[in-house]
Design an enzyme around this catalytic site. Structure first.
Site, PDB file in Angstrom:
ATOM      1  N   SER A 281       0.788  -1.205   0.062  1.00 60.13           N
ATOM      2  CA  SER A 281       0.144   0.144  -0.266  1.00 60.13           C
ATOM      3  C   SER A 281       0.911   1.366   0.190  1.00 60.13           C
ATOM      4  O   SER A 281       1.637   1.865   0.997  1.00 60.13           O
ATOM      5  CB  SER A 281      -0.938  -0.088   1.290  1.00 60.13           C
ATOM      6  OG  SER A 281      -1.683   1.233   1.535  1.00 60.13           O
TER       7      SER A 281
ATOM      8  N   THR B 237      -4.792   2.786  -7.785  1.00 61.68           N
ATOM      9  CA  THR B 237      -5.804   2.281  -7.049  1.00 61.68           C
ATOM     10  C   THR B 237      -7.326   4.264  -7.824  1.00 61.68           C
ATOM     11  O   THR B 237      -6.548   5.201  -7.597  1.00 61.68           O
ATOM     12  CB  THR B 237      -6.166   3.031  -5.527  1.00 61.68           C
ATOM     13  OG1 THR B 237      -5.575   1.712  -4.945  1.00 61.68           O
ATOM     14  CG2 THR B 237      -7.797   2.430  -4.652  1.00 61.68           C
TER      15      THR B 237
ATOM     16  N   TYR C  91      -1.230   6.425  -4.798  1.00 64.01           N
ATOM     17  CA  TYR C  91      -2.530   6.733  -4.935  1.00 64.01           C
ATOM     18  C   TYR C  91      -2.342   8.223  -5.196  1.00 64.01           C
ATOM     19  O   TYR C  91      -0.830   8.687  -5.641  1.00 64.01           O
ATOM     20  CB  TYR C  91      -2.953   7.775  -3.178  1.00 64.01           C
ATOM     21  CG  TYR C  91      -3.737   6.674  -2.363  1.00 64.01           C
ATOM     22  CD1 TYR C  91      -5.064   6.338  -2.768  1.00 64.01           C
ATOM     23  CD2 TYR C  91      -3.412   6.211  -1.139  1.00 64.01           C
ATOM     24  CE1 TYR C  91      -5.746   5.624  -2.835  1.00 64.01           C
ATOM     25  CE2 TYR C  91      -4.157   4.973  -0.382  1.00 64.01           C
ATOM     26  CZ  TYR C  91      -5.101   4.527  -1.016  1.00 64.01           C
ATOM     27  OH  TYR C  91      -6.182   3.401  -1.195  1.00 64.01           O
TER      28      TYR C  91
ATOM     29  N   LYS D 273      -7.530  -0.875  -9.917  1.00 71.91           N
ATOM     30  CA  LYS D 273      -7.614  -1.342  -9.266  1.00 71.91           C
ATOM     31  C   LYS D 273      -9.026  -0.127  -8.639  1.00 71.91           C
ATOM     32  O   LYS D 273      -8.782   0.988  -8.613  1.00 71.91           O
ATOM     33  CB  LYS D 273      -7.241  -0.877  -7.420  1.00 71.91           C
ATOM     34  CG  LYS D 273      -7.878  -1.868  -6.805  1.00 71.91           C
ATOM     35  CD  LYS D 273      -6.721  -1.652  -6.311  1.00 71.91           C
ATOM     36  CE  LYS D 273      -7.352  -2.531  -4.474  1.00 71.91           C
ATOM     37  NZ  LYS D 273      -7.709  -1.385  -3.489  1.00 71.91           N
TER      38      LYS D 273
ATOM     39  N   HIS E  54     -12.892  -1.107  -3.169  1.00 71.80           N
ATOM     40  CA  HIS E  54     -12.389  -1.300  -2.046  1.00 71.80           C
ATOM     41  C   HIS E  54     -12.448  -1.455  -0.622  1.00 71.80           C
ATOM     42  O   HIS E  54     -12.540  -1.108   0.731  1.00 71.80           O
ATOM     43  CB  HIS E  54     -11.876   0.949  -1.664  1.00 71.80           C
ATOM     44  CG  HIS E  54     -10.650   1.547  -1.354  1.00 71.80           C
ATOM     45  ND1 HIS E  54      -9.877   2.066  -1.981  1.00 71.80           N
ATOM     46  CD2 HIS E  54     -10.396   0.902  -0.200  1.00 71.80           C
ATOM     47  CE1 HIS E  54      -9.278   2.515  -1.624  1.00 71.80           C
ATOM     48  NE2 HIS E  54      -9.020   1.901  -0.136  1.00 71.80           N
TER      49      HIS E  54
HETATM   50  C1  FNR Z   1      -7.990  -0.869   2.421  1.00 71.84           C
HETATM   51  N1  FNR Z   1      -7.978  -1.500   1.193  1.00 71.84           N
HETATM   52  C2  FNR Z   1      -6.752  -0.096   0.776  1.00 71.84           C
HETATM   53  N2  FNR Z   1      -6.608  -0.135  -0.878  1.00 71.84           N
HETATM   54  C3  FNR Z   1      -6.285   0.027  -1.805  1.00 71.84           C
HETATM   55  O1  FNR Z   1      -5.536   0.674  -2.613  1.00 71.84           O
HETATM   56  N3  FNR Z   1      -4.869   1.443  -0.671  1.00 71.84           N
HETATM   57  C4  FNR Z   1      -5.020   1.305   0.768  1.00 71.84           C
HETATM   58  O2  FNR Z   1      -3.913   2.108   1.506  1.00 71.84           O
HETATM   59  C5  FNR Z   1      -5.976  -0.014   1.231  1.00 71.84           C
HETATM   60  N4  FNR Z   1      -6.188   0.322   2.462  1.00 71.84           N
HETATM   61  C6  FNR Z   1      -6.995  -0.720   2.943  1.00 71.84           C
HETATM   62  C7  FNR Z   1      -6.858  -0.930   4.541  1.00 71.84           C
HETATM   63  C8  FNR Z   1      -7.871  -1.416   5.085  1.00 71.84           C
HETATM   64  C9  FNR Z   1      -7.450  -1.606   6.629  1.00 71.84           C
HETATM   65  C10 FNR Z   1      -8.510  -2.464   4.429  1.00 71.84           C
HETATM   66  C11 FNR Z   1      -9.655  -3.100   5.265  1.00 71.84           C
HETATM   67  C12 FNR Z   1      -8.717  -2.253   2.493  1.00 71.84           C
HETATM   68  C13 FNR Z   1      -8.599  -1.850   0.014  1.00 71.84           C
HETATM   69  C14 FNR Z   1      -7.661  -3.477  -0.338  1.00 71.84           C
HETATM   70  O3  FNR Z   1      -6.840  -3.502  -1.143  1.00 71.84           O
HETATM   71  C15 FNR Z   1      -9.161  -3.997  -0.927  1.00 71.84           C
HETATM   72  O4  FNR Z   1     -10.019  -3.751  -1.741  1.00 71.84           O
HETATM   73  C16 FNR Z   1     -10.057  -5.133   0.299  1.00 71.84           C
HETATM   74  O5  FNR Z   1      -9.685  -4.990   1.578  1.00 71.84           O
HETATM   75  C17 FNR Z   1     -10.702  -6.084  -0.912  1.00 71.84           C
HETATM   76  O6  FNR Z   1     -11.365  -6.642   0.514  1.00 71.84           O
HETATM   77  P1  FNR Z   1     -11.360  -7.776   1.627  1.00 71.84           P
HETATM   78  O7  FNR Z   1     -10.309  -8.511   1.078  1.00 71.84           O
HETATM   79  O8  FNR Z   1     -10.797  -6.426   3.000  1.00 71.84           O
HETATM   80  O9  FNR Z   1     -13.148  -8.137   1.715  1.00 71.84           O
END
Ligand code: FNR
Length: 363
Positions: free
Chosen positions: A109, A158, A132, A232, A256
């Site tokens: 991330s 993203t 980002y 994404k 997300h």
């Molecule tokens: C995320 N997600 C996310 N996506 C991204 O592109 N950059 C990020 O920094 C983050 N940070 C983040 C933190 C936390 C705590 C969560 C739960 C999610 C989204 C992540 O990449 C992904 O799309 C989801 O977590 C997928 O769903 P599940 O597997 O958590 O149900």
């Protein structure tokens, strides 16, 4: 402890809840507003049934696949999630080591709580870097270059976060800002993040994220890196076609983890329209709500090349550190292997649309 290891992702979730301060657990677990999409991301998998084929020799199951030319032993990879130090003091380094032990890909991330240099030197997992687009394009560009020079193999842009979704638990808990380790020395913040209402996270996002994010930025990103770019956060056929036209090397069907737009479709329900629109031009991945190997199987049957898991790995990390994150990936792999065997599929190529029954099929 070792005798009483959790046997599924749910049990890891319970352990994580016990292990973490409420603010941190809520941040990881929560979604936007009414959390309709959060519930549906999981529930929609429950409405898809399997059509097992029998009397097929399944004594050998091969789950291996390739993604952007990289061989991986299973189609389950690690989604980018921010601030792993909330779960474990070793943070993303522990997660990267867990991914490396499973020979799978980790998407790091942009909001990592460990420096990308530290993650890169901790193990030799295949790594992608999530980006980002900040108002300060120079900051985003610097991090892309750093990732590229450290051997990251792809950029995951993203696109569902021009502004931050409203996560009410974080507002209530006055959640702190996300991982800033990689922004040190690159930018400072004009406002005191502690002042004003809402969560620190929201105020941080308002200062950094660029709401003008558009297809032009995909062009811009292509002009500053030679790495393949995956987009994404796409959940419609229209945007999937545009992504291919824009030169994306892959499309990730994602909402997300239901943290952005509530009432966005559960990703497994959006997958098929995206797969059809992309028509094999580039790989389509999906994430959101995957808690079981059978969920992975369903995603593959509906056309995903690979899946990403977010919260499950975070739960593993919170409960048992690197060993827990690794165990979660291993468990999901084992469950996928079992689902394939019981459905009569000996390879990923043998998992087809005919192996699932969706609600639409049943009407
Ligand atoms: C995320 N997600 C996310 N996506 C991204 O592109 N950059 C990020 O920094 C983050 N940070 C983040 C933190 C936390 C705590 C969560 C739960 C999610 C989204 C992540 O990449 C992904 O799309 C989801 O977590 C997928 O769903 P599940 O597997 O958590 O149900």
């Amino acid at each position: 402890m070792e005798d009483n290891l959790p046997v599924n992702v749910r049990e890891y979730q319970e352990l994580a809840k016990k292990a973490l301060p409420k603010m941190h657990y809520d941040y990881i677990n929560g979604g936007a507003e009414d959390e309709y999409t959060l519930r549906e991301n999981v529930a929609a998998y429950g409405r898809i049934l399997l059509r097992p084929r029998v009397l097929i020799d399944v004594s050998k199951i091969d789950m291996s696949t390739t993604l952007l030319g990289y061989n991986i032993p299973s189609p389950i990879i690690v989604a980018p999630t921010g601030t792993h130090k909330l779960a474990n003091p070793k943070g993303e380094v522990a997660t990267a080591r867990a991914a490396a032990a499973c020979n799978t890909i980790m998407v790091l991330s942009f909001s990592s709580s460990c420096k990308i240099e530290e993650v890169a030197s901790s193990c030799d997992a295949i790594r992608f870097y999530q980006l980002y687009v900040y108002k300060r394009r120079d900051v985003s560009a610097t991090l892309v270059r750093r990732a590229e020079s450290l051997g990251f193999k792809a950029i995951v842009l993203t696109v569902d976060t021009p502004v931050l979704g409203r996560r009410e638990a974080d507002i209530r808990n006055k959640m702190i800002a996300p991982g800033l380790a990689n922004l040190e020395g690159l930018m400072s913040f004009d406002d005191d993040l502690d002042s004003g209402g809402g969560s620190k996270l929201e105020r941080f996002a308002r200062q950094t994220l660029d709401p003008s994010l558009s297809w032009k930025d995909v062009e811009w990103l292509k002009s500053i890196t030679s790495l393949p770019i995956l987009l994404k956060g796409i959940v419609t056929a229209e945007d999937a076609r545009k992504a291919v036209e824009a030169g994306a090397a892959g499309v990730i069907v994602s909402n997300h983890g239901a943290r952005q737009l509530d009432y966005a479709p559960p990703t497994i329900a959006a997958l098929e329209e995206v797969v059809k629109a992309v028509a094999g031009a580039v790989p389509v991945l999906v994430d959101g709500g995957i808690r079981r190997g059978t969920d992975v199987f369903k995603a593959l049957a509906l056309g995903a090349k690979a899946v990403m898991v977010g919260r499950p790995v975070f739960y593993g990390l919170a409960a048992r550190g690197e060993a827990g994150a690794k165990h979660v990936i291993e468990m999901l792999n084992k469950e996928l292997e079992l689902a394939m065997a019981l459905c009569g599929c000996r390879s990923i190529a043998e998992v087809t649309r005919r192996h699932v029954l969706t609600e639409g099929d049943r009407i």
